[in-house]
Design an enzyme around this catalytic site. Structure first.
Site, short mmCIF file in Angstrom:
data_model
loop_
_atom_site.label_atom_id
_atom_site.label_comp_id
_atom_site.label_asym_id
_atom_site.label_seq_id
_atom_site.Cartn_x
_atom_site.Cartn_y
_atom_site.Cartn_z
N ASP A 23 72.29 82.93 58.87
CA ASP A 23 72.21 84.39 59.05
C ASP A 23 71.33 84.75 60.24
O ASP A 23 70.39 84.02 60.57
CB ASP A 23 71.67 85.02 57.76
CG ASP A 23 71.95 86.51 57.68
OD1 ASP A 23 72.78 87.02 58.46
OD2 ASP A 23 71.33 87.17 56.82
N ASN A 71 82.58 89.91 54.58
CA ASN A 71 82.50 90.04 56.05
C ASN A 71 83.74 90.70 56.66
O ASN A 71 83.71 91.14 57.82
CB ASN A 71 82.24 88.68 56.72
CG ASN A 71 80.83 88.16 56.51
OD1 ASN A 71 80.59 86.96 56.48
ND2 ASN A 71 79.85 89.06 56.41
C1 IPE Z 1 76.03 86.11 54.50
O1 IPE Z 1 75.44 86.83 55.52
C2 IPE Z 1 77.35 85.56 54.96
C3 IPE Z 1 77.30 84.54 56.01
C4 IPE Z 1 76.23 84.04 56.53
C5 IPE Z 1 78.58 84.08 56.44
P1 IPE Z 1 75.63 88.41 55.67
O2 IPE Z 1 74.88 88.81 56.90
O3 IPE Z 1 77.07 88.75 55.62
O4 IPE Z 1 74.93 88.97 54.37
P2 IPE Z 1 74.29 90.41 54.08
O5 IPE Z 1 75.33 91.42 54.44
O6 IPE Z 1 73.10 90.52 54.95
O7 IPE Z 1 73.93 90.39 52.64
C1 IPE Z 2 75.54 85.52 60.29
O1 IPE Z 2 74.96 86.36 61.22
C2 IPE Z 2 76.98 85.18 60.64
C3 IPE Z 2 77.98 85.81 59.77
C4 IPE Z 2 77.73 86.57 58.73
C5 IPE Z 2 79.36 85.54 60.10
P1 IPE Z 2 75.12 87.92 61.12
O2 IPE Z 2 76.30 88.34 61.92
O3 IPE Z 2 75.11 88.38 59.70
O4 IPE Z 2 73.81 88.41 61.86
P2 IPE Z 2 72.87 89.62 61.43
O5 IPE Z 2 72.46 89.37 60.00
O6 IPE Z 2 73.67 90.87 61.58
O7 IPE Z 2 71.72 89.54 62.38
MG MG Z 3 73.65 88.87 58.41
#
Ligand code: IPE
Ligand code: IPE
Ligand code: MG
Length: 250
Positions: A23, A71
């Site tokens: 993340d 997502n």
């Molecule tokens: C969890 O991260 C999913 C992945 C890392 C693929 P998210 O960024 O989607 O989770 P939330 O929305 O912060 O809970």
């Molecule tokens: C994790 O990084 C990757 C996926 C969820 C695909 P994020 O895209 O959630 O990055 P932040 O949390 O918005 O910084």
């Molecule tokens: Mg994230």
């Protein structure tokens, strides 16, 4: 290939399975004035450095959260980028992973909005690497813990309906057998980057007794040393599984 000695890590107590929530890609990019998608691209180096570190440590199972069932709610451009990016990553990296003895697998729904071509590449990669045993690298892709349980319940209901299973015979093992990867051991350790303290629908059933390590590092900055730090912290923990601690018994 024998695992390497890593300072501060007891090789006899390396976790069997580490699951990672990768993340913070978006925030990493935004801090640099880049597009969120450039953060995802930068996450590739982090992933493959962590894989190297896992192999050096002798880890047998590693699971990474690549795309959640939630997502899809992101802007269409980002969703499209992530589909193409995961596809290209697979095509560029699978021979290398195969040569390193890594078995690549996927958990998650392969239906719905996942492009058919991506599903084909997933299946091809799984077939290519199926006989490798050094480490199993599982991508949680279009994965949701609740979706996994719903899919398991549906499969179990079908067996009941067909008269192959009696409802009063359903127990925890029955549910375990109907998960996406029934042979996958539960994660001993879950690592989440970017300073978020939540599960976000990751491996809900499987993490019943996992240890959690949270780090502020944003995923694109994550390297094998960060993985080793998480394992060092894990090795300080006392796992009890609902029992009493050593020496605490009356
Ligand atoms: C969890 O991260 C999913 C992945 C890392 C693929 P998210 O960024 O989607 O989770 P939330 O929305 O912060 O809970
Ligand atoms: C994790 O990084 C990757 C996926 C969820 C695909 P994020 O895209 O959630 O990055 P932040 O949390 O918005 O910084
Ligand atoms: Mg994230």
């Amino acid at each position: 290939m024998a695992p390497q000695k890593i300072s501060g890590i007891d090789p006899s107590r390396v976790p069997r399975h580490v699951a990672i929530v990768m993340d913070g890609n978006g925030r990493w990019a935004q801090r640099r004035g880049l597009k969120r998608t450039e953060g995802h691209a930068a996450g590739e180096e982090a992933l493959f450095d962590a894989v190297e570190g896992a192999l050096e440590m002798g880890l047998r199972w590693m699971t990474v959260y690549a795309f959640s069932t939630e997502n899809w709610r992101r802007p269409l451009d980002e969703v499209r980028f992530l589909m193409r990016f995961n596809e290209s990553l697979l095509l560029r990296r699978r021979d290398d992973l195969n040569e390193r003895g890594v078995r690549v697998r996927f958990i998650g729904r392969r239906t719905g909005r996942v492009p058919k071509r991506v599903v084909k590449h997933i299946e091809d990669t799984e077939a290519l690497t199926a006989n490798n045993r050094r480490m199993t690298l599982t991508f949680a892709f279009n994965y949701g813990g609740r979706a996994e349980l719903a899919d398991a319940v549906r499969a179990i209901a079908r067996e009941v309906d067909a008269g192959r299973l009696r409802p009063d015979k359903i127990d925890e093992k029955t549910i375990g057998r109907h998960l996406y990867a029934p042979d996958m051991p539960d994660p001993d350790l879950v690592v989440r980057t970017s300073g978020e303290f939540r599960v976000s629908n990751y491996l809900l059933w499987e993490t019943a007794y996992s240890e959690f390590v949270f780090t502020d590092v944003l995923w694109p900055d994550f390297r094998r040393d960060n993985l080793w730090d998480a394992v060092r912290e894990y090795q300080q923990r006392e796992r009890r599984f609902g029992t009493v601690g050593e020496g605490d018994a009356l």
